[in-house]
Design a protein around this motif. Structure first.
Motif, short mmCIF file in Angstrom:
data_model
loop_
_atom_site.label_atom_id
_atom_site.label_comp_id
_atom_site.label_asym_id
_atom_site.label_seq_id
_atom_site.Cartn_x
_atom_site.Cartn_y
_atom_site.Cartn_z
N MET A 131 0.82 -1.21 0.00
CA MET A 131 0.00 0.00 0.00
C MET A 131 0.86 1.26 0.00
SD MET A 131 -2.58 -1.13 3.02
CE MET A 131 -3.13 -2.81 3.22
N LEU B 216 -6.93 8.76 11.52
CA LEU B 216 -6.66 7.49 12.21
C LEU B 216 -7.76 6.47 11.95
CD1 LEU B 216 -4.59 6.36 14.30
CD2 LEU B 216 -6.27 6.92 16.04
N LYS B 217 -7.33 5.17 11.88
CA LYS B 217 -8.33 4.13 11.73
C LYS B 217 -8.78 3.62 13.10
CE LYS B 217 -9.19 -0.38 9.68
NZ LYS B 217 -8.55 -1.55 9.07
N LYS B 218 -7.82 3.37 13.98
CA LYS B 218 -8.16 2.71 15.24
C LYS B 218 -7.06 2.87 16.27
CE LYS B 218 -11.10 -1.26 15.19
NZ LYS B 218 -11.25 -2.66 14.99
N TYR B 219 -7.44 2.82 17.55
CA TYR B 219 -6.46 2.64 18.62
C TYR B 219 -6.40 1.15 18.94
CZ TYR B 219 -6.70 7.66 19.43
OH TYR B 219 -6.63 9.01 19.29
N GLN C 277 -4.61 -6.24 18.96
CA GLN C 277 -5.32 -6.33 17.68
C GLN C 277 -4.43 -5.95 16.51
OE1 GLN C 277 -9.00 -4.09 18.84
NE2 GLN C 277 -9.71 -4.89 16.91
N THR D 248 -3.52 -8.87 13.97
CA THR D 248 -4.47 -9.27 12.94
C THR D 248 -4.64 -8.16 11.90
OG1 THR D 248 -6.14 -8.63 14.55
CG2 THR D 248 -5.86 -10.98 14.14
N ASN E 268 -3.42 -7.57 6.29
CA ASN E 268 -3.50 -6.48 5.32
C ASN E 268 -4.71 -5.58 5.52
OD1 ASN E 268 -1.19 -7.41 3.97
ND2 ASN E 268 -2.44 -8.88 2.83
N GLN E 269 -5.20 -5.52 6.75
CA GLN E 269 -6.36 -4.66 7.01
C GLN E 269 -5.95 -3.20 7.17
OE1 GLN E 269 -9.66 -5.73 7.02
NE2 GLN E 269 -8.59 -7.47 6.13
N TYR F 296 -15.92 -11.29 16.99
CA TYR F 296 -14.75 -11.48 16.16
C TYR F 296 -15.12 -12.07 14.80
CZ TYR F 296 -9.87 -11.50 15.36
OH TYR F 296 -8.65 -11.21 14.84
N ASN G 287 -11.95 -5.72 5.24
CA ASN G 287 -11.54 -5.54 3.85
C ASN G 287 -11.00 -6.85 3.31
OD1 ASN G 287 -12.09 -2.89 4.27
ND2 ASN G 287 -9.96 -2.34 4.69
N TYR G 288 -11.31 -7.17 2.07
CA TYR G 288 -10.97 -8.45 1.45
C TYR G 288 -11.67 -9.62 2.14
CZ TYR G 288 -7.17 -5.26 0.40
OH TYR G 288 -6.44 -4.15 0.08
N GLY H 37 -16.12 -0.88 15.48
CA GLY H 37 -16.14 0.54 15.18
C GLY H 37 -14.77 1.06 14.83
N GLY H 38 -14.71 2.33 14.52
CA GLY H 38 -13.43 2.95 14.22
C GLY H 38 -12.85 3.57 15.47
N THR H 39 -12.53 4.88 15.38
CA THR H 39 -11.94 5.53 16.52
C THR H 39 -12.99 5.98 17.53
OG1 THR H 39 -11.99 7.56 15.27
CG2 THR H 39 -9.93 6.37 15.27
#
Lengths: 418, 262
Positions: free
Chosen positions: A155, A224-227, A231, A234, A239-240, B105, B113-114, B213-215
């Motif tokens: 990416m 940002l995507k996530k804290y 995790q 994974t 590739n997430q 999960y 994604n994918y 969820g996201g942030t």
């Protein structure tokens, strides 16, 4: 009445015989363990014995006939909470440097009897007399590492990521940027990027320092995507997500599992950490605990652990047993010039530390849409809305209750009349 | 008096595990870190108003979706044969035997994604991100709590006498009127307990938002996190949440009683 007490007695007898037989069962089939040791460690932080690695816990149990009760924590703070708030006792804990200092300052650590830990001789001088334990009384270093950046070359072009500033770059938003989900690490990175930068290794911060770092973190939220903590594996291996800041040793593991991943040593410098084995003052099996710590320092065991967790080991004896490819990696043994740019965390005052925690939760819960210019700590609209909702509910409840009472009184009056 | 004696152990249980914790939470909410009376925790908690409203909104939407999905299903189950009913109910229960985190999960794997769903949509030329937004959180919540809506609805509906429906039809009611005048009023207690059983946990749940969820956190996550360093503010948020939920319940019960009487 008689029948009830009979039933109660019968139940009691049944229960007691059950528990007795349970006890009898457990003493007879635990392979004659002579004592136990309760170990509280990070998740995935000891060699588990699959894929031909050494099962450290089993080896210890077989050698000393002491039962190991092994439990995990995900952050230093979580461990600290369990240690202070719950009644469970642990005999060996493996916190990071600043947490060792904190526990030591609060008198929560037991002094170690080094005559019971002869393998301490293998520990590299470089890791002795550290700030968190200047006289080497309370801790035995277990592993060390630093924070690095991992990214997916499918990416993001190889070599285009150079430092933490890229975690704030809108360019990478669609690839998925991941940030530490713990206050200390996330705040440190944000502090380095503040203008002017704040030294995250400083012994004390002002509230303004933390506010500025929080603003920086909130600024990142729009990309940002996530804290994440565990995790991250994974997310990156599957590739997430394309870009993350995480512990270098773990990035090494991820790269092993996903060939598209690459790493970078952040140009700003990063956090250098040591995790060390300690005995909390509430421990009940101190000798077993020291035996366990000594066992963990045996070169072959230390090597097995280091290979599994892929962090650097302070154990000089272990080096010859460790896979060369791993020792040569910059993620495990970074060049000295880089280490000079790194900082270690100091123990913070309780007050400022909980302020940091609080501000981090606020950053986490702040909405992503708020741009950095118009951000406010509190959104007055939302507060008013909550207050109004509360007021309406309370008033409605009171009215309903009053109506009910009146109705009941009326009914009673009617019944009385009849 | 004798008949009340067997209740004593339960009263003791209630006292120790319900009343005492409740009192402690309220006590913490109204004291500062030194243990003096103060409303400071509530002022600190006001920072999280936005998250609070967001959580209530998510809970409300999830509950409504659950109700819309569960109502027709519960009705058709209740009109099945006895054996068919127990079979379908068991099928609904089976996923609940799995651990909660595992089920969430599984949704991460489906929506990622994918992942399978993303691939299928991509095949048809639809390019959307399915995970990391409020939609994914709602999907997770609905999946998680749908059985809690179906079960009370089914219990109530299976008790509706078929002859009542037939009588209504004999007297010339159209399909809609049968529903409006017979089925709906008789199923109100089920709707109410269903809404209660879904709304309360969705409003306060945690982890779902962290995984799907996201942030954006939900209030349950905030409480969990804030408790690590600050019991007082955490308790204050919990108290506000309790008051809101309690208010909703009182209101609902009131509404339900009236409807049932009419």
């Amino acid at each position: 009445m008689k029948r009830v007490s009979l039933i109660v007695i019968a139940v009691l007898i049944a229960l007691s015989s059950l528990s007795l037989s349970a006890c009898g069962g457990s003493t007879s089939d635990d392979d004659g363990f002579q004592g136990e040791v309760n170990v509280y460690n990070w998740g995935e932080y000891i060699s588990p014995g699959d894929d031909g690695t050494i099962d450290v816990i089993k080896e210890f149990q077989d050698k000393y006939h002491i039962k190991v009760n092994y439990t995990n924590f995900e952050t230093n703070e979580e461990m600290y909470n369990v240690l202070t708030n719950s009644n469970s006792t642990y005999d060996v804990i493996i916190p990071s440097d600043y947490m060792v200092a904190r526990l030591r300052n609060e008198g929560m650590l037991e002094k170690l009897d080094f005559s019971n830990i002869p393998n301490y001789k293998y520990i590299d001088e470089r890791f002795k007399n550290m700030d968190y334990d200047p006289d080497n009384e309370y801790s035995v270093p277990y592993s060390w590492g630093f924070v690095a950046i991992g990214y997916n070359t499918d990416m993001i072009k190889e070599g285009s990521v150079t430092g933490f500033k890229d975690l704030w770059d809108p360019k990478y938003k669609d690839d998925g940027i991941l940030m530490f989900n713990n206050s200390r690490d996330a705040m440190a990175i944000a502090m380095q990027l503040c203008d002017p930068p704040i030294d995250p290794g400083s012994k004390s911060f002002t509230r303004e320092d933390i506010d500025r770092a929080t603003d920086k973190l909130i600024e990142e939220k729009s990309v940002l995507k996530k804290y994440v903590m565990d995790q991250v594996f994974t997310e990156m291996e599957g590739n997430q997500s394309g870009l993350c800041a995480y512990y270098a040793g773990d990035i090494f593991t991820m790269m092993d599992n996903n060939e598209a991943l690459s790493y970078c040593l952040p140009e700003e410098g990063s956090n250098l950490f040591n995790d060390a084995m300690c005995i909390p003052s509430t421990c009940k099996n101190k000798e077993n605990a020291e035996l366990f710590i000594n066992f963990m320092c045996e070169p072959e065991i230390a090597a097995a652990n280091a290979e599994y967790i892929t962090y650097g080991t302070p154990n000089t004896g272990a080096l010859e047993y460790i896979d060369e490819e791993m020792l040569e990696s910059e993620l495990i043994n970074p060049p000295d010039e880089y280490l000079e740019k790194c900082y270690t965390f100091a123990n913070l005052d309780d007050d400022i530390y909980s302020y940091m925690q609080k501000r981090f939760v606020e950053a986490c819960s702040a909405s992503a849409e708020v741009s950095s210019v118009e951000k406010k700590a509190v959104d007055p609209g939302a507060v008013t809305a909550v207050v109004i909702i509360l007021a309406v509910i309370i008033i409605a409840t009171i009215v309903i209750i009053i109506l009910d009472i009146r109705k009941a009184l009326k009914n009673r009056g009617r019944i009385n009349k009849i | 008096m004798k008949s009340k004696r067997p209740a004593i152990p339960y009263l003791g249980w209630m006292l120790v595990f319900t009343i005492v914790p409740l009192v402690m939470v309220v006590y913490y909410a109204f004291t500062d870190s030194e243990g003096h009376f103060s409303v400071e925790p509530f002022i600190n908690a006001s920072v999280y108003s936005e998250v609070f409203l967001y959580s209530l909104l998510i809970a409300l939407i999830s509950t409504l979706i659950c109700l819309v999905l569960a109502y027709p299903l519960a009705f058709s189950i209740s009109r099945c044969s006895q054996r068919g009913q127990s079979l379908i109910i068991m099928l609904l229960m089976v996923p609940m035997w799995m651990n909660f985190i595992l089920r969430i999960y599984a949704w991460v794997l489906i929506l990622q994604n994918y992942g399978p769903l993303d691939m299928i949509l991509n095949f048809f030329g639809i390019d959307v991100t399915l995970i990391g937004n409020s939609g994914a959180v709602i999907v997770g919540m609905v999946y998680e709590f749908l059985p809690f809506m179906i079960l009370p609805l089914h219990t109530v509906m299976s008790k509706i006498d078929s002859s009542l429906i037939e009588a209504a039809q004999d007297l010339g009611c159209s399909g809609f009127y049968v529903f409006r005048k017979v089925i709906l009023p008789l199923s109100v207690p089920g709707i109410i307990s269903g809404i209660t059983m879904v709304f309360v946990p969705t409003a306060s749940t945690f982890l779902v938002a962290q995984y799907l969820g996201g942030t954006q956190f939900m209030i349950g996550d905030v409480i969990e996190r804030i408790f690590q360093s600050d019991h007082n503010t955490g308790s204050a948020i919990a108290v506000v949440l309790m008051v809101v939920i309690l208010g909703c319940l009182v209101f609902m019960n009131r509404f339900g009683d009236k409807e049932a009487v009419n």
